[in-house]
Scaffold this active site. Structure first.
Site, mmCIF file in Angstrom:
data_model
loop_
_atom_site.group_PDB
_atom_site.id
_atom_site.type_symbol
_atom_site.label_atom_id
_atom_site.label_comp_id
_atom_site.label_asym_id
_atom_site.label_seq_id
_atom_site.Cartn_x
_atom_site.Cartn_y
_atom_site.Cartn_z
ATOM 1 N N GLU A 44 0.696 -1.148 -0.093
ATOM 2 C CA GLU A 44 0.111 0.145 -0.014
ATOM 3 C C GLU A 44 1.053 0.991 0.107
ATOM 4 O O GLU A 44 1.920 1.136 0.840
ATOM 5 C CB GLU A 44 -0.756 0.018 1.328
ATOM 6 C CG GLU A 44 -1.978 1.077 1.328
ATOM 7 C CD GLU A 44 -2.752 1.115 2.598
ATOM 8 O OE1 GLU A 44 -3.469 2.115 2.747
ATOM 9 O OE2 GLU A 44 -2.971 0.080 3.239
ATOM 10 N N ARG A 68 5.036 -12.831 9.779
ATOM 11 C CA ARG A 68 5.751 -11.644 9.501
ATOM 12 C C ARG A 68 7.276 -11.601 10.150
ATOM 13 O O ARG A 68 7.397 -12.381 11.121
ATOM 14 C CB ARG A 68 5.146 -10.351 9.800
ATOM 15 C CG ARG A 68 4.545 -10.146 11.078
ATOM 16 C CD ARG A 68 3.778 -8.816 11.268
ATOM 17 N NE ARG A 68 2.929 -8.667 10.356
ATOM 18 C CZ ARG A 68 3.015 -7.290 9.455
ATOM 19 N NH1 ARG A 68 3.703 -6.304 9.733
ATOM 20 N NH2 ARG A 68 2.150 -7.036 8.911
ATOM 21 N N LYS A 120 4.725 0.747 9.673
ATOM 22 C CA LYS A 120 4.747 1.945 8.828
ATOM 23 C C LYS A 120 4.197 3.182 9.803
ATOM 24 O O LYS A 120 4.664 4.324 9.577
ATOM 25 C CB LYS A 120 4.226 1.816 7.731
ATOM 26 C CG LYS A 120 4.721 1.230 6.520
ATOM 27 C CD LYS A 120 4.151 1.486 4.987
ATOM 28 C CE LYS A 120 3.124 0.212 4.938
ATOM 29 N NZ LYS A 120 2.725 0.061 3.724
HETATM 30 P P1 ATP Z 1 2.868 -2.361 8.208
HETATM 31 O O1 ATP Z 1 2.218 -3.330 9.065
HETATM 32 O O2 ATP Z 1 4.404 -2.595 8.583
HETATM 33 O O3 ATP Z 1 2.491 -1.057 8.197
HETATM 34 P P2 ATP Z 1 1.587 -3.548 5.954
HETATM 35 O O4 ATP Z 1 1.444 -5.038 5.795
HETATM 36 O O5 ATP Z 1 0.493 -2.608 6.374
HETATM 37 O O6 ATP Z 1 2.778 -2.922 6.822
HETATM 38 P P3 ATP Z 1 1.768 -3.426 3.134
HETATM 39 O O7 ATP Z 1 1.930 -2.175 2.396
HETATM 40 O O8 ATP Z 1 0.317 -3.714 3.170
HETATM 41 O O9 ATP Z 1 2.350 -2.949 4.687
HETATM 42 O O10 ATP Z 1 2.468 -4.676 2.832
HETATM 43 C C1 ATP Z 1 3.032 -5.070 1.789
HETATM 44 C C2 ATP Z 1 3.275 -6.615 1.859
HETATM 45 O O11 ATP Z 1 4.186 -6.750 2.777
HETATM 46 C C3 ATP Z 1 2.267 -7.261 2.350
HETATM 47 O O12 ATP Z 1 1.847 -8.583 1.727
HETATM 48 C C4 ATP Z 1 2.491 -7.721 3.906
HETATM 49 O O13 ATP Z 1 2.363 -8.809 4.049
HETATM 50 C C5 ATP Z 1 4.021 -7.766 3.546
HETATM 51 N N1 ATP Z 1 4.600 -7.467 4.910
HETATM 52 C C6 ATP Z 1 4.354 -6.249 5.542
HETATM 53 N N2 ATP Z 1 5.186 -6.154 6.824
HETATM 54 C C7 ATP Z 1 5.705 -7.548 6.734
HETATM 55 C C8 ATP Z 1 6.671 -7.850 7.786
HETATM 56 N N3 ATP Z 1 7.245 -7.488 8.891
HETATM 57 N N4 ATP Z 1 7.251 -9.228 7.339
HETATM 58 C C9 ATP Z 1 6.909 -9.671 6.174
HETATM 59 N N5 ATP Z 1 6.218 -9.382 5.187
HETATM 60 C C10 ATP Z 1 5.442 -8.062 5.684
HETATM 61 MG MG MG Z 2 -1.265 -3.414 4.880
#
Ligand code: ATP
Ligand code: MG
Length: 582
Positions: free
Chosen positions: A39, A265, A275
Site C-alpha cells: 500500500e 511476518r 509504517k
Molecule cells: P505495516 O504493518 O508495517 O504497516 P503493511 O502490512 O500494512 O505493513 P503493506 O504495504 O500492506 O504494509 O505490505 C505489503 C506486503 O508486505 C504485504 O503482503 C505484507 O504482508 C508484507 N509485509 C508487511 N510487513 C511485513 C513484515 N514485517 N514481514 C513480512 N512481510 C511483511
Molecule cells: Mg497492509
C-alpha cells in the site's frame, strides 16, 4: 519417493512444498504467479524486504512471474512520493517486475461490476446503519451478531441504492455495501463484512471519479484474480480472512481462483517496524526522514551502507515459517559484515587524530606507499598512499604511561605503521593544559613496506594518514536506534522513550587518506581497524561526509557478554556471602 527426492523435499519451505504439490497436480496449468502488493502509504522496511524476496525468488525458482502491484484502494493516505520510493527500493534490492506494474485502482470499474453481480445473486446489500450501529450489531467473539434491518432489501432496491452511492448522492458514512454471509459466524470476518464505503475523496490515480471505495478484503482477492496470480502470499494476520477471500471469489462466475497462503511476518528486536510508527518517528523529527540511516527502511539501510546482497542473504537465512517470532538484529548485522568484508575496499582514516612528527624523516619528502585495496578480492588491486614526516594517528593508539597489555605506541615502544615503517616514540609535546599536542618518533628506514630485515617483531600495526595530503571530513557514527530489545513492550512507556541517544554521534575534523575524496554514495569502504563506512548523500567535494555503517566487530555482543559475566559473578558472590552467613 527416492532418497534424492526426499532430501530435496526436506529443504523446501512450506510454501514451496505447496507449490510443488500444485505443479505436480497440474493446478493452474502448472503456472506460478506471485505478486508484491504494497500500500503506497509509507516507505518499505526490512519486513517488506522479506516479502519481496519471497515473492520474486519463488516466481524465479519455478519459472514464474511476479507482479508489483500498488494496493492503492484507500484514497486518503497515498502519495506519489511513496510510489516512487517503493519502485526504487524493489529495483535496488535486485528484483524486476518487467512490464507488470499494476495499480489496484485501475480495477475499480471491474470491482464495481463484480459487486453488481454479487448483488444480483442476492449476496450483497446496501445497509443504512451508521458506523456505530454496524459495530453494535457486529457482536463479540463470544456473542453472535444481529442481522441488519436492511439485510432483506430487494435486489432492485440494492442496485438502485448502490448506483446512487457510486454517483455521490449520499454523504460519507451514511451507507455501505455489505456481503450477506452470516451474522452468527464464529469468524467475525464473516459477519456481513463491508465491501464498499462512501468516501468523497480525490484519488491520486482516479481523481474524483469514484465516491465509493472498496474495502481491503473485497478488493484484494479480486486484484489477485484479475492478474492471474496463482499463489497469494500474505502475512499471518490474514489467516482468518481467508474464508472471506474465498467466499467472494466463490460467488462470482468464471473468475480465476488464486490461493492465499499465510506466513509469519518478520519482527526484529531493537526495532519498530510498523509504517505507522515509522511515520511517527519522521513526523516527530526523532529521525531525519524516512531514509535516515537509523531507520529500518530499505532506503535508510541503503544510505547507511547496507549492501542489497546482505539484505537478500538475511531474508534467505531467516527462512519462512508459519509461527511468529522475533529475529535478533545481530543476524542482520552479521550478514552486513559478511557481505561488506567481500565488497568493501580498505582505506585509512583517522577519526580522533593526534599528530606524530617523525624527527629523523627528511623534511619536505613525500613517499608513495603501495597498499592493498581488498585482501578478500585480488582484482581490487593496489593504490598508492602518501607518507611524510608528519602524520595523524588515533589518540587511542598512544598512551604515555601504557596500561598492562597495551602494545600500541608509548614512549620507547616500537610499532608498525601499516604499509609504511616501524616507528619508535621518543618524546611527547604538551600544551599548557598538559594535553598532548605532538608525539615525536624516529623511524627505521630499513623497514619500508612494514617488515624489518633483521626479523625484529612488533606487537602492533596502526593506521595513519599523512597530514599534508589528508582530506578533512565529518563522520556520522550510527548505532541502533533503540537501546532496549522490545521498545514497544514496556507497559506505560512510549517507545520513543527508548531511543538511543548515541544512535547518531557526529564527529568533525576527521582525516582521510586523499583517495577517499573520490568515493561516492553506494561504494562500500572499510576504514582499517574502525569499521565499514559509506559516503553520505549529503557529501560534497567541499564537505566530505561519511556514514559509519557498522563497526568491525560486534561491540554489542561483547558488551552483552560482559554484562552476563558480571551478573554471573555477582550471583556467585551473593551465594558465597549467604553461605558464609550460615
Ligand atoms: P505495516 O504493518 O508495517 O504497516 P503493511 O502490512 O500494512 O505493513 P503493506 O504495504 O500492506 O504494509 O505490505 C505489503 C506486503 O508486505 C504485504 O503482503 C505484507 O504482508 C508484507 N509485509 C508487511 N510487513 C511485513 C513484515 N514485517 N514481514 C513480512 N512481510 C511483511
Ligand atoms: Mg497492509
Amino acid at each position: 519417493m527416492n532418497t534424492n527426492e526426499a532430501e530435496k523435499k526436506e529443504y523446501l519451505n512450506f510454501i514451496h512444498q505447496i507449490i510443488e504439490e500444485d505443479i505436480k497436480n497440474g493446478k493452474h496449468e502448472g503456472r506460478v504467479h506471485t505478486r508484491f502488493p504494497p500500500e503506497p502509504n509509507g516507505y518499505l522496511h526490512i519486513g517488506h524486504a522479506k516479502a519481496i524476496c519471497m515473492n520474486f525468488n519463488t516466481a524465479e525458482k519455478y519459472n514464474g512471474l511476479c507482479n508489483l502491484r500498488f494496493d492503492d484502494t484507500n484514497p486518503a493516505k497515498e502519495e506519489d512520493e511513496y510510489v516512487n520510493s517503493i519502485k526504487e527500493d524493489v529495483h535496488w534490492l535486485g528484483f524486476d517486475w518487467e512490464d507488470r506494474l499494476y495499480y489496484a485502482s485501475n480495477y475499480f470499474q471491474q470491482m464495481y461490476d463484480f459487486a453488481i453481480e454479487t448483488i444480483k445473486k442476492g449476496k450483497a446489500y446496501v445497509c443504512d446503519l451508521t458506523p456505530e450501529e454496524v459495530r453494535e450489531y457486529h457482536g463479540t467473539p463470544t456473542e453472535t451478531g444481529k442481522n441488519s434491518p436492511y439485510r432483506d432489501r430487494s435486489v432492485e432496491e440494492n442496485l438502485d441504492l448502490f448506483e446512487k452511492m457510486k454517483n455521490g448522492e449520499f454523504p460519507n458514512g451514511s451507507r455501505t455495501l455489505r456481503a450477506k454471509i452470516d451474522m452468527a459466524s464464529p469468524n467475525m470476518n464473516m459477519r456481513d463484512p463491508i465491501m464498499y464505503r462512501i468516501l468523497h475523496e480525490t484519488h491520486h490515480n482516479t481523481g474524483d471519479k469514484w465516491n465509493i471505495y472498496p474495502m481491503y478484503d473485497w478488493a484484494h482477492g479480486l486484484e489477485d484474480s484479475i492478474e492471474g496470480v496463482t499463489h497469494s502470499l500474505c502475512t499471518l494476520e490474514f489467516e482468518d480472512h481467508r474464508p472471506l477471500y474465498e467466499w467472494f471469489l466463490d460467488n462470482l462466475d468464471g473468475v480465476h481462483r488464486p490461493q492465499q497462503i499465510e506466513f509469519a511476518r518478520l519482527n526484529l528486536n531493537y526495532t519498530v517496524m510498523s509504517k505507522r510508527k515509522l511515520l511517527e518517528l519522521v513526523q516527530l523529527g526523532l529521525v531525519n526522514g524516512w531514509d535516515d540511516p537509523r531507520m529500518p527502511t530499505i532506503s535508510g539501510m541503503r544510505r547507511r551502507g547496507y549492501p542489497a546482497a546482505a539484505i537478500r542473504a538475511f531474508a534467505d537465512k531467516i527462512g519462512l515459517a508459519k509461527r511468529e517470532s522475533t529475529v535478533d538484529v545481530a543476524l542482520l548485522e552479521f550478514c552486513v559484515r559478511e557481505e561488506l568484508n567481500k565488497l568493501a575496499e580498505r582505506r585509512m582514516a583517522v577519526l580522533n587524530p593526534v599528530k606524530v612528527v617523525i624527527t629523523n624523516y627528511p623534511e619536505g619528502q613525500v613517499e608513495m606507499m603501495e597498499a592493498i585495496n581488498n585482501p578478500e578480492d585480488e582484482s581490487a588491486g593496489t593504490r598508492e598512499v602518501p607518507f611524510s614526516r608528519e602524520i595523524y594517528i588515533e589518540k587511542d593508539d598512544f598512551m604515555e604511561v601504557p596500561a598492562k597489555k597495551f602494545f600500541r605506541l608509548s614512549p620507547g615502544n616500537e610499532v608498525r605503521l601499516r604499509y609504511a615503517y616501524f616507528i619508535t616514540c621518543t618524546d611527547v609535546v604538551k600544551d599548557e593544559n598538559g594535553e598532548i599536542t605532538e608525539i615525536h618518533c624516529t623511524y627505521d628506514p630499513a623497514t619500508k613496506g612494514g617488515d624489518s630485515p633483521d626479523g625484529r617483531r612488533v606487537k602492533a600495526t596502526m593506521h595513519w594518514v599523512s597530514c599534508e595530503q589528508a582530506e578533512k571530513a565529518t563522520i556520522r557514527e550510527y548505532d541502533r536506534l533503540f537501546k532496549i530489545e522490545n521498545p514497544l513492550g514496556v507497559a506505560d512507556k512510549d517507545y520513543t522513550e527508548f531511543i538511543n541517544e548515541h544512535s547518531l554521534d557526529v564527529v568533525v575534523n576527521c582525516y582521510l587518506e586523499p583517495d577517499l575524496k573520490n568515493f561516492k554514495p553506494g561504494q562500500f569502504i572499510q576504514f582499517e581497524r574502525l569499521g565499514y563506512f559509506i559516503a553520505d548523500l549529503d557529501s560534497t567535494d567541499d564537505n566530505l561526509i561519511f556514514n559509519r555503517t557498522i563497526t568491525l566487530r560486534d561491540s554489542w555482543a561483547k558488551i552483552q557478554k560482559q554484562m552476563r559475566q558480571a551478573e554471573t559473578e555477582r550471583r556467585a558472590r551473593e551465594k558465597k556471602a549467604k553461605k558464609n552467613q550460615k
